[in-house]
Enzyme design. Structure first.
Site, short mmCIF file in Angstrom:
data_model
loop_
_atom_site.label_atom_id
_atom_site.label_comp_id
_atom_site.label_asym_id
_atom_site.label_seq_id
_atom_site.Cartn_x
_atom_site.Cartn_y
_atom_site.Cartn_z
N HIS A 103 0.83 -1.21 0.00
CA HIS A 103 0.00 0.00 0.00
C HIS A 103 0.86 1.26 0.00
O HIS A 103 2.00 1.25 0.48
CB HIS A 103 -0.94 0.00 1.20
CG HIS A 103 -2.02 -1.05 1.11
ND1 HIS A 103 -3.12 -1.08 1.92
CD2 HIS A 103 -2.16 -2.10 0.24
CE1 HIS A 103 -3.91 -2.09 1.58
NE2 HIS A 103 -3.33 -2.74 0.57
N GLU A 162 0.79 3.96 1.71
CA GLU A 162 1.20 4.50 3.03
C GLU A 162 2.42 3.73 3.55
O GLU A 162 3.38 4.32 4.06
CB GLU A 162 0.06 4.37 4.05
CG GLU A 162 -1.22 5.07 3.64
CD GLU A 162 -2.20 4.14 2.93
OE1 GLU A 162 -1.79 3.45 1.97
OE2 GLU A 162 -3.38 4.13 3.30
N CYS A 214 -6.02 1.58 5.45
CA CYS A 214 -6.55 0.32 5.98
C CYS A 214 -5.94 0.08 7.36
O CYS A 214 -5.02 0.79 7.78
CB CYS A 214 -6.22 -0.84 5.03
SG CYS A 214 -4.48 -1.33 5.10
N CYS A 236 -2.05 -0.48 7.39
CA CYS A 236 -1.28 0.76 7.25
C CYS A 236 -1.44 1.62 8.49
O CYS A 236 -0.49 2.32 8.89
CB CYS A 236 -1.71 1.53 6.00
SG CYS A 236 -1.20 0.69 4.49
N1 LIG Z 1 -5.37 3.11 1.98
C1 LIG Z 1 -5.08 2.30 0.96
C2 LIG Z 1 -6.01 1.37 0.52
C3 LIG Z 1 -5.70 0.58 -0.56
N2 LIG Z 1 -4.52 0.71 -1.15
C4 LIG Z 1 -4.23 -0.05 -2.36
C5 LIG Z 1 -4.31 -1.53 -2.36
C6 LIG Z 1 -4.79 -1.84 -3.75
O1 LIG Z 1 -3.71 -1.74 -4.67
C7 LIG Z 1 -5.75 -0.71 -4.02
C8 LIG Z 1 -7.17 -1.01 -3.58
O2 LIG Z 1 -7.77 -1.72 -4.60
P1 LIG Z 1 -9.37 -1.84 -4.74
O3 LIG Z 1 -9.83 -2.79 -3.69
O4 LIG Z 1 -9.95 -0.46 -4.54
O5 LIG Z 1 -9.55 -2.36 -6.12
O6 LIG Z 1 -5.23 0.37 -3.27
C9 LIG Z 1 -3.59 1.62 -0.71
O7 LIG Z 1 -2.50 1.78 -1.28
N3 LIG Z 1 -3.89 2.38 0.36
ZN LIG Z 2 -3.16 -0.17 3.71
#
Ligand SMILES: Nc1ccn([C@H]2C[C@H](O)[C@@H](COP(=O)(O)O)O2)c(=O)n1
Ligand SMILES: [Zn+2]
Length: 159
Positions: free
Chosen positions: A77, A79, A103, A106
């Site tokens: 992710h 973060e 999430c 993170c």
């Molecule tokens: N705070 C966040 C939440 C999610 N991510 C990343 C992880 C995945 O690459 C994407 C989420 O995918 P989705 O379920 O929306 O198709 O984003 C993050 O970097 N930071």
């Molecule tokens: Zn995360």
């Protein structure tokens, strides 16, 4: 006379988080993060992507299906990448600009790193357990979080 229509710190750093997100190969959510010192110096940047050495072209980007063939098992992710990318080993008192609310995994890393404030753009997963758990941990540990207030200003990049 000095210019008065310059961008605010929040616009500047969220803009950089948005620009970082544009590096993501994720076909559904591109997320960017920018960590800033109390003196408004950029400490680190990150976006969601596969771990170093895992070839983007050989990794799954699917959201559904067998666990092992979805991106969720592998993607790092934004973060966490921003925290791990930092050349500064002390992020105490820093703030993080992120284009999507963190999430729970993170959130743990944010808390452990000493980051004290989080400014987020999208909260599209607000009602998921991951977001609820993040807010619970932030509230317990005194990490402040606030939604970025859009100014309506458009910033165009032409290169
Ligand atoms: N705070 C966040 C939440 C999610 N991510 C990343 C992880 C995945 O690459 C994407 C989420 O995918 P989705 O379920 O929306 O198709 O984003 C993050 O970097 N930071
Ligand atoms: Zn995360």
């Amino acid at each position: 006379m000095k210019r008065t229509d310059y961008i605010s710190w929040d616009e500047y750093f969220m803009g950089i988080a948005l620009l970082s997100a544009m590096r993501s190969k994720d076909n559904n959510s591109q997320v960017g993060a920018c960590i800033v010192s109390p003196e408004n110096k950029i400490l680190s940047l990150g976006y969601n992507g596969m771990p170093i050495g895992c070839n983007d072209d050989d990794m799954p980007w699917e959201r559904e299906g067998d666990d092992l063939n979805t991106k969720y098992m592998y993607v790092c992710h934004s973060e966490l990448n921003a925290i791990l990318n930092s050349p500064h080993n002390d992020l105490t008192g820093a703030r993080m600009y992120v284009t999507l609310f963190p999430c729970n995994e993170c959130a743990k890393a944010i808390i452990q790193s000493g980051i004290k404030e989080l400014i987020y753009l999208s909260d599209k997963y607000h009602d998921t357990h991951a977001s609820i758990a993040s807010r619970r941990m932030f509230n317990m540990t005194g990490v402040k979080y606030r939604a970025y207030q859009p100014t309506g200003r458009e910033i165009h990049l032409e290169v």
